[in-house]
Enzyme design. Structure first.
Site, short mmCIF file in Angstrom:
data_model
loop_
_atom_site.label_atom_id
_atom_site.label_comp_id
_atom_site.label_asym_id
_atom_site.label_seq_id
_atom_site.Cartn_x
_atom_site.Cartn_y
_atom_site.Cartn_z
CE LYS A 119 36.86 39.98 36.99
NZ LYS A 119 37.47 40.37 38.26
CE LYS B 225 40.61 39.63 35.30
NZ LYS B 225 40.06 39.78 36.60
C1 PBG Z 1 39.46 40.17 41.56
C2 PBG Z 1 40.25 39.80 40.37
C3 PBG Z 1 40.36 38.57 39.71
C4 PBG Z 1 41.35 38.73 38.73
C5 PBG Z 1 41.75 40.06 38.78
N1 PBG Z 1 41.05 40.70 39.78
C6 PBG Z 1 39.73 37.27 40.00
C7 PBG Z 1 38.30 37.07 39.77
O1 PBG Z 1 37.57 37.96 39.34
O2 PBG Z 1 37.86 35.98 40.11
C8 PBG Z 1 41.86 37.67 37.82
C9 PBG Z 1 43.26 37.87 37.32
C10 PBG Z 1 43.88 36.67 36.69
O3 PBG Z 1 43.25 35.61 36.52
O4 PBG Z 1 45.05 36.77 36.34
N2 PBG Z 1 38.10 40.12 41.40
#
Ligand code: PBG
Length: 327
Positions: free
Chosen positions: A194, A247
């Site tokens: 991520k 992601k």
């Molecule tokens: C929680 C989380 C996030 C997303 C999924 N889980 C936001 C982040 O990490 O700031 C993003 C999902 C999306 O943008 O569709 N941490």
């Protein structure tokens, strides 16, 4: 012309093109991310994500029914609590928003598959993904809270948990906690790879989870790095992750392809809010053909090597698969 190789031979008609197609897409690979909020009779459109809504628990079943009819069998739940504090206690509260949503959803649609996002950022007053020590996120102190959150989700009915916080050691902490409580069979899908990404912008508006100060670069990864992404993937497999997620999706397919080769667990990609918002905005301007773009983005993720695709377009994609426009 004396050509031996004529790749065009296999592109001559639709039957043949479909026969030799390398990537097949099935509705059972899709997971739809869904936002649940406190309150009653609420279905609020998210301004930066046209067509996506935040549902109160009582209206959630209508959406679940729609998804189920469309053939989307899995959802990923995100909670938007009314109350936030320094330690994100709403994340692991017995009567937290996700816990309530799970109980209700399970009652009404026991056959859907419920994955939950495990993170603190929607529940902390400062918006960071863990507890703070000064202005730093305290890794080790956060692990216990993440494990508690995951356990409370499972006890409320989650089929699978998906930690998205990027703390070191969270997969192991969650695995040990679930096992101790007797949930040995509950899988963990780790948001392992991520990146600190501007593509999450619209989500943070949707979930009201933008950090109050600083950013997430001390825990989410620098997008210049691929080897570091591989390290995260391999570490999480060692810690017991059953599925590895990459992601965002679209700009990170190199990671999908490499992770797919390096690990022997299923690979998922999350086409995030910014990807969705860009497609919606350009489509609204009449600059792109939305349906075709959505199919092309999905197919590219599967081509790169995912078995699981999380997307706000899951329901539309299910329709396109039915119509034979993709797959
Ligand atoms: C929680 C989380 C996030 C997303 C999924 N889980 C936001 C982040 O990490 O700031 C993003 C999902 C999306 O943008 O569709 N941490």
């Amino acid at each position: 012309m004396d050509l031996i190789q004529r790749p065009r031979r296999l592109r001559g008609n639709e039957t043949l093109r479909k026969m030799v197609r390398e990537t097949r897409i099935d509705k059972s690979s899709l997971i739809y991310p869904l936002f649940v909020q406190e309150g009653k009779n609420l279905k609020e459109e998210i301004p930066s994500m046209e067509g996506q809504f935040r549902y109160s628990v009582d209206l959630l079943p209508y959406k679940l029914e729609e998804l189920s009819k469309a053939g989307v069998g899995s959802v990923m739940l995100f909670g938007i609590p009314d109350y936030k504090d320094e330690v994100g206690s709403g994340a692991y509260a017995e009567n937290g928003i996700v816990q309530k949503a799970l109980r209700e959803a399970r009652k009404q649609f026991p056959d859907l598959y419920y994955v939950t996002d495990v993170c603190m950022c929607e529940y902390t007053s400062h918006g960071h993904c863990g507890v703070l020590c000064g202005h730093e996120v305290d890794n080790d102190a956060t692990l216990e809270l993440l494990a508690k959150t995951a356990l409370s989700h499972v006890e409320a009915g989650a089929d699978m948990v998906a930690p998205s916080d990027m703390m070191d050691g969270r997969v192991r902490a969650i695995r040990e906690c679930l096992d101790r409580a007797g949930h040995k069979e509950t899988p963990i899908m780790s948001y392992a790879v991520k990146y600190a990404s501007a593509f999450y912008g619209p989500f943070r508006e949707a979930a009201d989870s933008a950090p109050a100060f600083g950013d997430r670069r001390s825990y989410q990864m620098d997008y210049h790095n691929r080897r570091e992404g591989m390290k995260e993937a391999l570490t999480d497999v060692e810690e017991g992750a059953d599925i590895i997620m990459i992601k965002p999706a679209m700009s990170y397919l190199d990671l999908v392809s490499e992770v797919h080769k390096a690990v022997h667990v299923p690979v998922a990609a999350y086409s995030v809010s910014g990807e969705y918002a860009m497609v919606k905005a350009a489509a609204r301007m009449g600059w792109i053909e939305e349906d075709k773009i959505v199919c092309e983005m999905a197919a590219s993720a599967f081509r790169a090597g995912v078995q699981i695709y999380l997307t706000y377009y899951a329901q539309e994609l299910a329709g396109f698969i039915d119509e034979g426009r993709i797959g």
